[in-house]
Design a protein around this motif. Structure first.
Motif, PDB file in Angstrom:
ATOM      1  N   ALA A  40       0.836  -1.211   0.000  1.00 50.58           N
ATOM      2  CA  ALA A  40       0.000   0.000   0.000  1.00 50.58           C
ATOM      3  C   ALA A  40       0.864   1.253   0.000  1.00 50.58           C
ATOM      4  N   GLY A  41       0.350   2.294  -0.622  1.00 53.95           N
ATOM      5  CA  GLY A  41       1.091   3.541  -0.656  1.00 53.95           C
ATOM      6  C   GLY A  41       0.812   4.339   0.589  1.00 53.95           C
ATOM      7  N   GLU A  42       1.595   4.079   1.619  1.00 45.69           N
ATOM      8  CA  GLU A  42       1.452   4.937   2.803  1.00 45.69           C
ATOM      9  C   GLU A  42       2.797   5.094   3.469  1.00 45.69           C
ATOM     10  N   ALA A 101     -13.411  13.134   4.033  1.00 41.52           N
ATOM     11  CA  ALA A 101     -12.740  12.007   4.698  1.00 41.52           C
ATOM     12  C   ALA A 101     -11.675  11.445   3.769  1.00 41.52           C
ATOM     13  N   GLY A 102     -10.635  12.210   3.539  1.00 43.62           N
ATOM     14  CA  GLY A 102      -9.576  11.774   2.637  1.00 43.62           C
ATOM     15  C   GLY A 102      -9.827  12.316   1.239  1.00 43.62           C
ATOM     16  N   VAL A 103      -8.753  12.317   0.450  1.00 44.60           N
ATOM     17  CA  VAL A 103      -8.890  12.727  -0.951  1.00 44.60           C
ATOM     18  C   VAL A 103      -9.878  11.800  -1.650  1.00 44.60           C
ATOM     19  N   SER A 205      -7.276  17.963 -10.272  1.00 49.62           N
ATOM     20  CA  SER A 205      -5.841  17.762 -10.099  1.00 49.62           C
ATOM     21  C   SER A 205      -5.555  17.214  -8.702  1.00 49.62           C
ATOM     22  N   ASP A 206      -5.216  15.937  -8.655  1.00 54.19           N
ATOM     23  CA  ASP A 206      -4.943  15.267  -7.380  1.00 54.19           C
ATOM     24  C   ASP A 206      -3.464  15.509  -7.049  1.00 54.19           C
ATOM     25  N   GLU A 207      -3.231  16.399  -6.078  1.00 54.43           N
ATOM     26  CA  GLU A 207      -1.860  16.819  -5.760  1.00 54.43           C
ATOM     27  C   GLU A 207      -1.408  16.280  -4.411  1.00 54.43           C
ATOM     28  N   ILE A 208      -1.877  15.074  -4.094  1.00 54.40           N
ATOM     29  CA  ILE A 208      -1.593  14.501  -2.768  1.00 54.40           C
ATOM     30  C   ILE A 208      -0.093  14.255  -2.552  1.00 54.40           C
ATOM     31  N   TYR A 209       0.679  14.119  -3.658  1.00 57.31           N
ATOM     32  CA  TYR A 209       2.134  13.917  -3.518  1.00 57.31           C
ATOM     33  C   TYR A 209       2.933  15.174  -3.864  1.00 57.31           C
ATOM     34  N   ARG A 210       2.255  16.317  -3.993  1.00 56.74           N
ATOM     35  CA  ARG A 210       2.939  17.523  -4.505  1.00 56.74           C
ATOM     36  C   ARG A 210       4.205  17.857  -3.731  1.00 56.74           C
ATOM     37  N   PHE A 246      -6.009   9.496   9.822  1.00 55.00           N
ATOM     38  CA  PHE A 246      -6.869  10.605  10.267  1.00 55.00           C
ATOM     39  C   PHE A 246      -8.009  10.833   9.275  1.00 55.00           C
ATOM     40  N   ARG A 247      -7.805  10.405   8.055  1.00 54.28           N
ATOM     41  CA  ARG A 247      -8.806  10.502   6.996  1.00 54.28           C
ATOM     42  C   ARG A 247      -9.235  11.947   6.750  1.00 54.28           C
ATOM     43  N   ILE A 248      -8.298  12.770   6.386  1.00 50.95           N
ATOM     44  CA  ILE A 248      -8.636  14.150   6.031  1.00 50.95           C
ATOM     45  C   ILE A 248      -8.063  14.472   4.647  1.00 50.95           C
TER      46      ILE A 248
HETATM   47  N1  PMP Z   1      -4.944   9.916  -4.630  1.00 55.54           N
HETATM   48  C1  PMP Z   1      -3.832   9.196  -4.815  1.00 55.54           C
HETATM   49  C2  PMP Z   1      -3.046   9.399  -6.067  1.00 55.54           C
HETATM   50  C3  PMP Z   1      -3.436   8.255  -3.863  1.00 55.54           C
HETATM   51  O1  PMP Z   1      -2.333   7.537  -4.058  1.00 55.54           O
HETATM   52  C4  PMP Z   1      -4.226   8.067  -2.711  1.00 55.54           C
HETATM   53  C5  PMP Z   1      -3.909   7.058  -1.664  1.00 55.54           C
HETATM   54  N2  PMP Z   1      -2.710   6.608  -1.596  1.00 55.54           N
HETATM   55  C6  PMP Z   1      -5.353   8.843  -2.563  1.00 55.54           C
HETATM   56  C7  PMP Z   1      -5.694   9.759  -3.532  1.00 55.54           C
HETATM   57  C8  PMP Z   1      -6.260   8.713  -1.377  1.00 55.54           C
HETATM   58  O2  PMP Z   1      -5.765   9.327  -0.300  1.00 55.54           O
HETATM   59  P1  PMP Z   1      -6.620   9.631   1.001  1.00 55.54           P
HETATM   60  O3  PMP Z   1      -5.966   8.835   2.074  1.00 55.54           O
HETATM   61  O4  PMP Z   1      -6.501  11.102   1.213  1.00 55.54           O
HETATM   62  O5  PMP Z   1      -8.020   9.204   0.743  1.00 55.54           O
END
Ligand code: PMP
Ligand code: GLU
Length: 390
Positions: A40-42, A101-103, A205-210, A246-248
């Motif tokens: 898993a990606g965490e 609750a998370g992206v 634009s999903d920038e969760i890794y920005r 935390f799910r945000i």
């Molecule tokens: N977008 C991408 C590209 C992800 O890799 C992940 C989870 N690894 C998410 C969204 C979901 O993240 P979140 O924990 O904020 O729901």
């Protein structure tokens, strides 16, 4: 058990492959199998202490009522300030922010609010497995736009234009990308946004890794002044802040869209978990501590990336290029006679290493390894992978 007829809503629903594999690795570990889990990606590190403490303080102070559906005002303000400080946006207004609750939830709500039956949404591949599934749950059709190893896994405007039809309503971008780590350079991002604007296409634009980029900083859509009205930025606490539990997450877009997403969230899950929102507000709001945390994390990940690259250089069966961002090595299998699904299965069963096969990401023939683990875990994993491939 009688056979259950499920609704057409979920008739084509697939379980999350990433979460399923992580669950399997966890179960094997609980049974005593010494699994090295790179699935898993965490980031497998604790949340910032100052953020965790803010969450605990909120609970102890009795701040345990329903939070506002849009998110706590102090968190929405902290998000707006954070984006103003770390992108070229300049003037993000808390009124254009909604917390979820998370992206995952924010993206789902955004897609559900914007796309429906008859609409097409472009999804460059390799993609995070939930993208096409979320688009389908909204009733729309994902249209996969293949990128490739030789193109550095970047979609060109010509690729997108070739996939565009009269039904194209949206485009999902993810930079740095999961699983490839590819970073969309600023010029290309600007060209894509201009193209989307010209054709009335929403860009999510999903920038969760920005913040997790290893060379040049990874541009945000908010750095691009020519972005159109139909641009939504999504980000959250799960990666750069090590707070997945935390799910945000949050979305930032036009107020009208944010209001509709709030209506949807208000009828389904309500506001995101309150104590987590206090923790997130602290994580984002204390800018000195925030940047120090990210700098530490980035330097740790930079070291692990070096370890991984050196390890994979010794393994002829996997060709792994240096990722420009995110948490993953995305390796190409050099002998294509066995599927990546089969190899990942054998790696787990025979070598006790959990990784993700390329198939759920829309690119068979690859394996994804999360390197945001402890150094000894990564080293042990690499040694087992090397033994496995002999
Ligand atoms: N977008 C991408 C590209 C992800 O890799 C992940 C989870 N690894 C998410 C969204 C979901 O993240 P979140 O924990 O904020 O729901
Ligand atoms: N997104 C992470 C991954 O790619 C975690 C699992 C998930 O949310 O899908 O592995």
């Amino acid at each position: 058990m009688p056979h259950t007829e499920f609704s057409s809503n979920v008739a084509r629903l697939e379980a999350s492959a990433t979460l399923a594999l992580a669950a399997r690795a966890r179960k094997l570990k609980a049974e005593g199998v010494p699994v090295i889990d790179l699935s898993a990606g965490e980031p497998q590190y604790p949340a910032p202490r100052f953020a965790a403490r803010a969450g605990i303080r909120a609970v102890e102070a009795g701040k345990t009522g329903y939070p506002p559906t849009l998110g706590l005002p102090e968190l929405r303000e902290a998000i707006a300030r954070y984006l103003n400080e770390t992108t070229g946006a300049g003037s993000v207004d808390p009124g254009s922010v909604i917390v979820g609750a998370g992206v995952k939830q924010s993206l789902f709500n955004c897609c559900y609010a914007l796309f429906g039956a008859g609409d097409e949404v472009l999804v460059p591949s390799p993609y995070w497995p939930s993208y096409p599934v979320i688009v389908r749950l909204a009733g729309a059709d994902p249209v996969v736009v293949e990128t490739g190893w030789d193109a550095g896994f970047l979609p060109s405007v010509a690729d997108l234009e070739a996939a565009r039809t009269g039904r194209t309503r949206g485009l999902l971008l993810n930079s740095p990308g999961n699983p490839t780590g590819a970073v969309i350079p600023r010029g290309l991002l600007r060209d894509i946004l201009r193209w989307a604007e010209r054709h009335g296409i929403w860009v999510l634009s999903d920038e969760i890794y920005r913040r997790l980029a290893y060379g040049q900083p990874s541009p945000s859509v908010f750095d691009i002044t020519e972005r159109g009205e139909r641009t939504v930025l999504l980000d959250g606490m799960s990666k750069a802040f090590c707070m997945p539990g935390f799910r945000i997450g949050y979305a930032v877009g036009p107020r009208e869209l944010v209001r509709k997403m709030s209506d949807l969230q208000g009828q389904t899950t309500s506001g995101a978990v309150g104590p987590s929102q206090y923790a997130a507000a602290a994580a984002l709001g204390e800018s000195g501590a925030r940047e120090a945390f990210i700098t530490d994390l980035l330097s740790r990940l930079t070291g692990l990336r070096e370890v991984g690259l050196a390890g994979f250089a010794e393994i002829d069966s996997i060709e792994a290029t240096p990722p420009d961002g995110a948490l993953y090595f995305y390796g190409r299998l050099t002998d294509p006679t066995e599927t990546s699904l089969d190899i990942a299965e054998r790696l787990l069963v025979d070598a006790s290493v959990a990784c993700m096969p390329g198939e759920p990401f829309g690119s068979p023939g690859h394996l994804r390894f999360n390197f945001a683990v402890e150094r000894d875990v990564l080293e042990k994993g690499l040694a087992r992978i090397a033994d496995f491939f002999g």
